[in-house]
Structure formats: structure tokens, C-alpha cells
Design an enzyme around this catalytic site. Structure first.
Site, PDB file in Angstrom:
ATOM      1  N   LYS A  67      -7.375   9.879 -18.003  1.00  0.00           N
ATOM      2  CA  LYS A  67      -7.614  10.487 -19.303  1.00  0.00           C
ATOM      3  C   LYS A  67      -6.310  10.573 -20.101  1.00  0.00           C
ATOM      4  CE  LYS A  67     -11.863  12.600 -17.675  1.00  0.00           C
ATOM      5  NZ  LYS A  67     -11.999  11.800 -16.433  1.00  0.00           N
ATOM      6  N   ARG A 121       0.810  -1.218   0.000  1.00  0.00           N
ATOM      7  CA  ARG A 121       0.000   0.000   0.000  1.00  0.00           C
ATOM      8  C   ARG A 121       0.844   1.268   0.000  1.00  0.00           C
ATOM      9  NH1 ARG A 121      -1.343   2.632   4.410  1.00  0.00           N
ATOM     10  NH2 ARG A 121      -1.109   0.825   5.762  1.00  0.00           N
ATOM     11  N   TYR A 136     -16.405  20.118 -12.414  1.00  0.00           N
ATOM     12  CA  TYR A 136     -16.787  18.752 -12.771  1.00  0.00           C
ATOM     13  C   TYR A 136     -17.923  18.298 -11.844  1.00  0.00           C
ATOM     14  CZ  TYR A 136     -15.735  13.631 -12.984  1.00  0.00           C
ATOM     15  OH  TYR A 136     -15.779  12.264 -13.111  1.00  0.00           O
ATOM     16  N   ASP A 175      -7.485  21.810 -10.966  1.00  0.00           N
ATOM     17  CA  ASP A 175      -7.620  20.609 -11.800  1.00  0.00           C
ATOM     18  C   ASP A 175      -7.022  20.931 -13.171  1.00  0.00           C
ATOM     19  OD1 ASP A 175      -8.493  18.565 -13.549  1.00  0.00           O
ATOM     20  OD2 ASP A 175     -10.304  18.221 -12.377  1.00  0.00           O
TER      21      ASP A 175
END
Length: 407
Positions: free
Chosen positions: A224, A74, A127, A199
Site C-alpha cells: 500500500k 532467498r 482485516y 498492524d
């Protein structure tokens, strides 16, 4: 399994900066394997959870400084470290933290910067899932959320309160692609003791560098353009060096880790980011110019167009444009908009964007600030212009408009 008789913990080696001014070269060499792995073009993909130690003392020594050591799946691995280092170099950041999605990155950036009783200003053009995060999570934690007009700096200045800690920006914004004046916004926020989170998914680190413009933290939905092939999920939070420990500690405390396979795919996608974006940009500019000439189209939102209201800001702060754009059809029934989308053959109907493929979605924008009133019931069409030959895409759009007229 027997315990190892001796143990040399694998520690992170900060990969040196690639000494070149050309981003195309840095993309290929940033995050390259070092140390024992030097010479391998791509770092191995490390699959593990537990690391076995020869003694309690060795275990305790390794866990005393848990960051930057191979101690547990992790916490990190050379695969993830290579991707983090590459992204830091491209964005000009002090640290990068990887998470499983773009929304997880936004959550991490906000949650690590806010406490109960704080006030956060969020662009009204955000968003849409971020609005849900604000209403359903931040508000429940006792954080006051207020939305601001992304184009009205004087109105934004009046919204600051003594307990305002964060201004959250998107530039360009979702759907309507407003460009915010980030240097002015950052100066305004910093003068009032607030940090700025931006962002940067649309522009990527190649076409805009918000940290250089004054921002404190940058987030990306790496799913993306950074991944670029629609085959992995990823988010990243990049911060200035003085904020790195705060973000990374919150990340460690909440366990939002990214898997090694997705990290390897993202690192592979990063190598072709420049060549992909050049095609996305060329195709999208051609499509947006073509759409502006169509009788069915009332308006096109794409910052590289001279008709875009903030085109001058885009020219000042960006070095390119990517493949996502929106157009507003002439007023018409939803059935005509749907007929257009249904008729497209090369533009798939699907969420997300940033992969090699072209996509289409119809949208009914939920918000509109005073800067951009949105007529009730007016649909928009969002296109992600992919890497196909642009003449084929234009033929596909043309035949879809025929279906529009027949509907």
C-alpha cells in the site's frame, strides 16, 4: 562457469542512522548505498539465486553465519538489506524482515510468536483475511483464538488466560477505523506476559510509531503506502531488537522471501512517501468533510474528523491521517449503493489501497463488537482518496450521488 580463484564474501554493512530529526530527510537518505556502492543514488537491483564458492571451506565459512551475508538469493541481498535498514530507521525497530505480501507479514508475526496450546487475542475489527488465517491456520495448529472488542479495555482485561501469549491490534481498524489506546493495551498485555503485535499499514511509520507506544512487533502491508504506486507486492515485520532473532529465524525456516524487483520498487516508493501522504491527507480530509454535509450520508469514519469517536486518541498518538476512509449511507437498497460506485469515473472499483489512484469498494462488515453494533444488511462505502486534484474528485462524487438518487 569456472569457480572463482579467490572469494571475498559480500557481508551486510549496517547502514548508519541518518543524523537528522526531520523525517523528510531521513526518507531520502535511509538505506543509502554504502561501501563499494557508495555514491550511487539508488542501490543496484541484485538478481541471483546461487553464489559460487572457490572451496568447501569458503562455503562452510560463509554459511556458518547465514544472516547478513550474500550466500543465496532467498536469504537476502544488498537490495533487500537497504530496504530493511530504511524501514528499521523509520519505524524505530531493531530488525525488519521482508515478505511477499501484507498477509504473509501478519502470518510471520503471529507464527513466530505462537506455539500449539497458546492463546491469542485478536481485535474483532481486524482485516477480514486475518480472521480466515486465524480460523483456517492457527486453529488447525492447536492455537486458541479469541476476538475482543477494540474499544472495551475492561472486557479485554477479563479475556486474558494463563496461556495468552499475543494480543493482535489494528489502529485504526479496517472499515470502521476505530482507534485503539495502544499505550494502555500494551501495558495491559505486558503485565500479563503477552506481547503486542500491531498492524500499522494505515498510518505508516510517518504518522504513528507503535513500537514507541509500547508494541513489540509491527507489521505493514507495504503493498500500500510504502510502495505507493500499485506496482509491487510487499509485507514487512519490524520487531524490537530482543525479538529480532526469533522472527528472522522463523522467516528463514519457512522460506517466505521477497523478490529483488519488488524491493527496489518499494525503496523507490519510500523516497516520496512524505509528499504523497501530505496530498492523501489533504484530499481525504476535504472529501470526508464534504461527505458529512451530504444528505445521503449517515456517518463518516475518518480519525482526523472532530466527529470521530476516538479523535482525541488520534490527536495524541498520531501525527497525521492518510487517504482511506469509510462512509455509511442512509439506509437504502444495495442497488443504490452499487449505482453510486458504478457511476464513479475517477474512483476505480478494486481491492487494496495506498497507491496514487482513488478507489471505491462497497462492504458489508462481517463483524461488529458491542462497541459498534452494525445493522443487518447495512452497507458501507470505502474510499481511498488518491492524488488527483480534490475538486475533480468532489465533482465525481457529486455526479455519482445523482446516479444514487436515480437508482
Amino acid at each position: 562457469m569456472t569457480r572463482p580463484k579467490d572469494f571475498t564474501p559480500l557481508e551486510r554493512q549496517r547502514i548508519p542512522h541518518v543524523g537528522t530529526e526531520h523525517v523528510q530527510t531521513r526518507l531520502l537518505h535511509a538505506g543509502a548505498p554504502q561501501g563499494a556502492l557508495a555514491g550511487t543514488v539508488a542501490p543496484p537491483t541484485y538478481h541471483f539465486s546461487t553464489v559460487i564458492y572457490p572451496s568447501v571451506a569458503a562455503y562452510e565459512a560463509a554459511h556458518h553465519d547465514r544472516f547478513g551475508r550474500l550466500i543465496y538469493g532467498r536469504v537476502g541481498s544488498p537490495t533487500l538489506w537497504a530496504l530493511e535498514d530504511a524501514l528499521c530507521e523509520l519505524e524505530g525497530a531493531g530488525d525488519a524482515v521482508l515478505v511477499p505480501s501484507g498477509l504473509a507479514a501478519i502470518h510471520l508475526a503471529l507464527a513466530s510468536s505462537l506455539s500449539a496450546g497458546d492463546h491469542v487475542l485478536v481485535t474483532d475489527a481486524v482485516y477480514p483475511p486475518v480472521k480466515q488465517l486465524c480460523h483456517n491456520v492457527l486453529a488447525r495448529w492447536g492455537i486458541e483464538v479469541e476476538f475482543y472488542d477494540p474499544l472495551d479495555m475492561s472486557a479485554l482485561a477479563s479475556r486474558f488466560k494463563p496461556h495468552t501469549r499475543v494480543v493482535y491490534a489494528e489502529s485504526p481498524a479496517s472499515h470502521t477505523l476505530e482507534i485503539q489506546d495502544l499505550p494502555a493495551l500494551c501495558a495491559l498485555a505486558h503485565a500479563r506476559g503477552a506481547r503486542v503485535i500491531v498492524d500499522n499499514t494505515w498510518a505508516t511509520p510517518l504518522f504513528q510509531k507503535p513500537l514507541a507506544l509500547g508494541a513489540d512487533i509491527v507489521v505493514h502491508a507495504g503493498t500500500k503506502y510504502l510502495v505507493g504506486h500499485s506496482d509491487a507486492m510487499m509485507g514487512v515485520v519490524l520487531s524490537r531488537a530482543d525479538m529480532a532473532s526469533q522472527v528472522r529465524s522463523h522467516w528463514s525456516d519457512t522460506g517466505s522471501c521477497m523478490g529483488p524487483d519488488d524491493a527496489a520498487l518499494a525503496l523507490r516508493g519510500l523516497r516520496t512517501l512524505d509528499v504523497r501522504l501530505q496530498r492523501h491527507q489533504a484530499n481525504a480530509l476535504r472529501v470526508s468533510q464534504w461527505l458529512e454535509q451530504r444528505a445521503e450520508v449517515a456517518r463518516v469514519f475518518y480519525p482526523a474528523l472532530a466527529s470521530h469517536p476516538q479523535h482525541a486518541l488520534w490527536q495524541r498518538d498520531f501525527s497525521g491521517a492518510t487517504g482511506l476512509l469509510t462512509f455509511v449511507p442512509q439506509p437504502s437498497a444495495k442497488m443504490k449503493v452499487d449505482a453510486f460506485a458504478d457511476a464513479l469515473q475517477l474512483f476505480g472499483i478494486g481491492a487494496s489501497w495506498g497507491g496514487f489512484e482513488s478507489l471505491v469498494l462497497t462492504a458489508l462488515p462481517q463483524r461488529r463488537a458491542a462497541s459498534l453494533p452494525w445493522p443487518a444488511g447495512q452497507y458501507a462505502v470505502r474510499l481511498h482518496v488518491g492524488l488527483e486534484h480534490v475538486d475533480d474528485l468532489l465533482r465525481d462524487l457529486d455526479q455519482a450521488f445523482e446516479a444514487w438518487r436515480r437508482a
